[in-house]
Every structure is written in C-alpha cells, then in structure tokens.
Design a protein around this motif. Structure first.
Motif, mmCIF file in Angstrom:
data_model
loop_
_atom_site.group_PDB
_atom_site.id
_atom_site.type_symbol
_atom_site.label_atom_id
_atom_site.label_comp_id
_atom_site.label_asym_id
_atom_site.label_seq_id
_atom_site.Cartn_x
_atom_site.Cartn_y
_atom_site.Cartn_z
ATOM 1 N N ALA A 191 -0.819 -5.372 -12.857
ATOM 2 C CA ALA A 191 -2.105 -5.587 -12.735
ATOM 3 C C ALA A 191 -2.193 -7.083 -13.069
ATOM 4 O O ALA A 191 -3.322 -7.880 -12.317
ATOM 5 C CB ALA A 191 -2.721 -5.079 -14.068
ATOM 6 N N ARG A 192 -1.350 -7.815 -13.591
ATOM 7 C CA ARG A 192 -1.633 -9.232 -13.662
ATOM 8 C C ARG A 192 -0.981 -10.168 -12.177
ATOM 9 O O ARG A 192 -1.580 -11.001 -11.936
ATOM 10 C CB ARG A 192 -0.348 -10.033 -14.464
ATOM 11 C CG ARG A 192 -0.980 -10.177 -15.984
ATOM 12 C CD ARG A 192 0.057 -10.784 -16.979
ATOM 13 N NE ARG A 192 0.390 -10.102 -17.896
ATOM 14 C CZ ARG A 192 1.501 -9.138 -18.095
ATOM 15 N NH1 ARG A 192 2.854 -9.501 -17.326
ATOM 16 N NH2 ARG A 192 1.754 -8.450 -19.066
ATOM 17 N N GLY A 193 -0.228 -9.046 -11.619
ATOM 18 C CA GLY A 193 -0.024 -9.769 -10.232
ATOM 19 C C GLY A 193 -0.879 -9.331 -8.991
ATOM 20 O O GLY A 193 -0.443 -9.562 -7.838
ATOM 21 N N ALA A 194 -1.912 -8.603 -9.411
ATOM 22 C CA ALA A 194 -2.703 -8.142 -8.498
ATOM 23 C C ALA A 194 -3.393 -9.319 -7.567
ATOM 24 O O ALA A 194 -4.174 -10.259 -8.024
ATOM 25 C CB ALA A 194 -4.040 -7.253 -9.151
ATOM 26 N N ALA A 195 -3.288 -8.977 -6.240
ATOM 27 C CA ALA A 195 -3.923 -9.833 -5.115
ATOM 28 C C ALA A 195 -5.212 -9.383 -4.736
ATOM 29 O O ALA A 195 -5.418 -8.067 -4.702
ATOM 30 C CB ALA A 195 -2.924 -10.082 -4.129
ATOM 31 N N ARG A 196 -6.186 -10.169 -4.404
ATOM 32 C CA ARG A 196 -7.469 -9.689 -3.926
ATOM 33 C C ARG A 196 -7.141 -8.801 -2.497
ATOM 34 O O ARG A 196 -6.220 -9.125 -1.568
ATOM 35 C CB ARG A 196 -8.365 -10.909 -3.368
ATOM 36 C CG ARG A 196 -8.730 -11.682 -4.503
ATOM 37 C CD ARG A 196 -9.534 -10.901 -5.531
ATOM 38 N NE ARG A 196 -10.929 -10.913 -4.736
ATOM 39 C CZ ARG A 196 -12.072 -10.006 -5.574
ATOM 40 N NH1 ARG A 196 -11.678 -9.312 -6.643
ATOM 41 N NH2 ARG A 196 -13.118 -9.763 -5.239
ATOM 42 N N ALA A 197 -7.657 -7.678 -2.316
ATOM 43 C CA ALA A 197 -7.502 -6.860 -1.293
ATOM 44 C C ALA A 197 -8.010 -7.368 0.159
ATOM 45 O O ALA A 197 -9.188 -7.945 -0.010
ATOM 46 C CB ALA A 197 -8.158 -5.562 -1.650
ATOM 47 N N GLY A 198 -7.193 -7.387 1.127
ATOM 48 C CA GLY A 198 -7.668 -8.006 2.289
ATOM 49 C C GLY A 198 -8.551 -6.915 3.135
ATOM 50 O O GLY A 198 -8.562 -5.940 2.783
ATOM 51 N N ARG A 199 -9.015 -7.489 4.179
ATOM 52 C CA ARG A 199 -9.872 -6.783 5.047
ATOM 53 C C ARG A 199 -9.119 -5.569 5.568
ATOM 54 O O ARG A 199 -9.808 -4.552 5.924
ATOM 55 C CB ARG A 199 -10.342 -7.720 6.203
ATOM 56 C CG ARG A 199 -11.267 -6.919 7.074
ATOM 57 C CD ARG A 199 -11.882 -7.862 8.164
ATOM 58 N NE ARG A 199 -12.412 -9.038 7.569
ATOM 59 C CZ ARG A 199 -13.903 -9.027 7.954
ATOM 60 N NH1 ARG A 199 -14.290 -8.540 8.545
ATOM 61 N NH2 ARG A 199 -14.377 -10.321 7.031
ATOM 62 N N HIS A 200 -7.736 -5.834 5.870
ATOM 63 C CA HIS A 200 -7.132 -4.702 6.573
ATOM 64 C C HIS A 200 -6.306 -3.858 5.863
ATOM 65 O O HIS A 200 -5.247 -3.108 6.079
ATOM 66 C CB HIS A 200 -6.058 -5.180 7.673
ATOM 67 C CG HIS A 200 -6.970 -6.036 8.758
ATOM 68 N ND1 HIS A 200 -7.989 -5.399 9.661
ATOM 69 C CD2 HIS A 200 -7.213 -7.215 8.767
ATOM 70 C CE1 HIS A 200 -8.363 -6.187 10.273
ATOM 71 N NE2 HIS A 200 -7.778 -7.465 9.743
ATOM 72 N N ASP A 201 -6.306 -4.228 4.179
ATOM 73 C CA ASP A 201 -5.682 -3.183 3.395
ATOM 74 C C ASP A 201 -6.534 -1.901 3.520
ATOM 75 O O ASP A 201 -7.576 -1.700 3.375
ATOM 76 C CB ASP A 201 -5.644 -3.820 2.125
ATOM 77 C CG ASP A 201 -4.765 -4.896 1.924
ATOM 78 O OD1 ASP A 201 -3.748 -4.840 2.605
ATOM 79 O OD2 ASP A 201 -4.752 -5.744 0.908
ATOM 80 N N VAL A 202 -5.558 -0.746 3.529
ATOM 81 C CA VAL A 202 -6.024 0.394 3.301
ATOM 82 C C VAL A 202 -5.758 0.943 1.877
ATOM 83 O O VAL A 202 -4.535 0.921 1.564
ATOM 84 C CB VAL A 202 -5.252 1.672 4.239
ATOM 85 C CG1 VAL A 202 -5.840 3.049 4.326
ATOM 86 C CG2 VAL A 202 -5.360 1.074 5.699
#
Length: 173
Positions: free
Chosen positions: A51-62
């Motif tokens: 959770a600490r290393g969570a990156a913002r979801a990109g447009r192409h992430d499923v």
C-alpha cells in the motif's frame, strides 16, 4: 469459509465425540479466537508495504475489483474448501464442533482483514487495486510474490467503495 465452518460446527455438535461436547465446544471456541486473530494479523506488513508503494493507476492498467478476485479465488480453491469442510466434519467424532469453529474462525479473520484494509483505504482516500496480470501468476493471491505493488485510484473513481464493496449511488428523480 465462515458459513462452512458454522455448518460444520453445528453438525459436529450432534455426536458426543470421544472427549464430550463440553470440551469440544470450549476448545472450539478457543480455536475460533486464535484462528481469527492469526488470520486477521497475518501478512499485514506485506499489505502495508504494498500500500505504501502504490502508484497511481495508469490509463492502460487493467484493474480487478475485489469481489471478482474473491470469486475467482473461491473457484480455484473450491476443492480445498470442500476438503476443509469434510475434515471439520470428520474431526467432530473426536472433538465435537472444534473443527467447524476453527474453519469459522479463519473465515472471520479474513473478514476482519478486509475491514482493516477498507479502513486503511478510507484513511488514505485511495482505493487499492491489483493488476490482473499479476494476480494470474500467483494463484490469485492479492499479496503474493507476483504482486510487486498496488495501483491506486481516488475514492471517486469507478464504482467501488473503500473495502471493495459496490458504491451505492443515489437515484436521480
């Protein structure tokens, strides 16, 4: 798992067993509490690190909703769940209701862990997701070795609420 445990404990309380119902139910209650605590607290450091290393979801992430992940996990582990249910029923001849209460405790611990994760999401104002391609490699485990990091979206993104439940929207009149 909780319902399977409750059914197994109820059916397991019927035969007197080798030790007697009273000892079986009391030891089952202790096993319930221990299993709930162990399952609820297990791997919390891994969840926190992801959770600490969570990156913002990109447009192409499923991304996959938790309800879909749970359904896929149940489908993949249904034989293990059936085997655990049968073992809980079979153990009732030695220690009545204890095996079913152990199984119910594990299910309760999983519910407590999901509630804890939902509170973390509310506190951080971000929903945590796992990429589908990472879930498939590790048997559907949301904190397994194949999951390198979580993806996050804002609370308003999509149709999910913190904890993975479906977000209720008010009907427009």
């Amino acid at each position: 798992m909780w319902w399977l445990g409750v059914v197994a404990a109820g059916a397991g309380a019927l035969p007197p067993g080798l030790t007697g119902r009273r000892i079986g139910v009391l030891s089952g209650a202790a096993l319930f509490l221990v299993a709930a605590a162990v399952v609820a607290c297990a791997r919390r450091r891994r969840y926190l690190a992801l959770a600490r290393g969570a990156a913002r979801a990109g447009r192409h992430d499923v991304l996959q909703d938790r309800a879909v992940s749970v359904r896929a996990w149940r489908r993949g582990h249904r034989w293990w769940l059936l085997l655990a249910f049968a073992a809980a029923l079979g153990s009732s001849f030695a220690l009545p209701a204890a095996g079913g209460m152990l199984l119910a405790g594990a299910g309760t611990g999983l519910r407590l862990k999901a509630a804890w994760l939902g509170r973390r999401e509310r506190a951080g104002d971000a929903l945590l997701w796992v990429r589908v391609d990472w879930l498939g490699r590790d048997g559907g485990r949301p904190a397994g070795k194949a999951v390198r990091a979580y993806r996050s979206t804002g609370i308003a993104a999509g149709d999910a609420a913190p904890g993975g439940t479906r977000r209720r929207t008010a009907a427009l009149v």
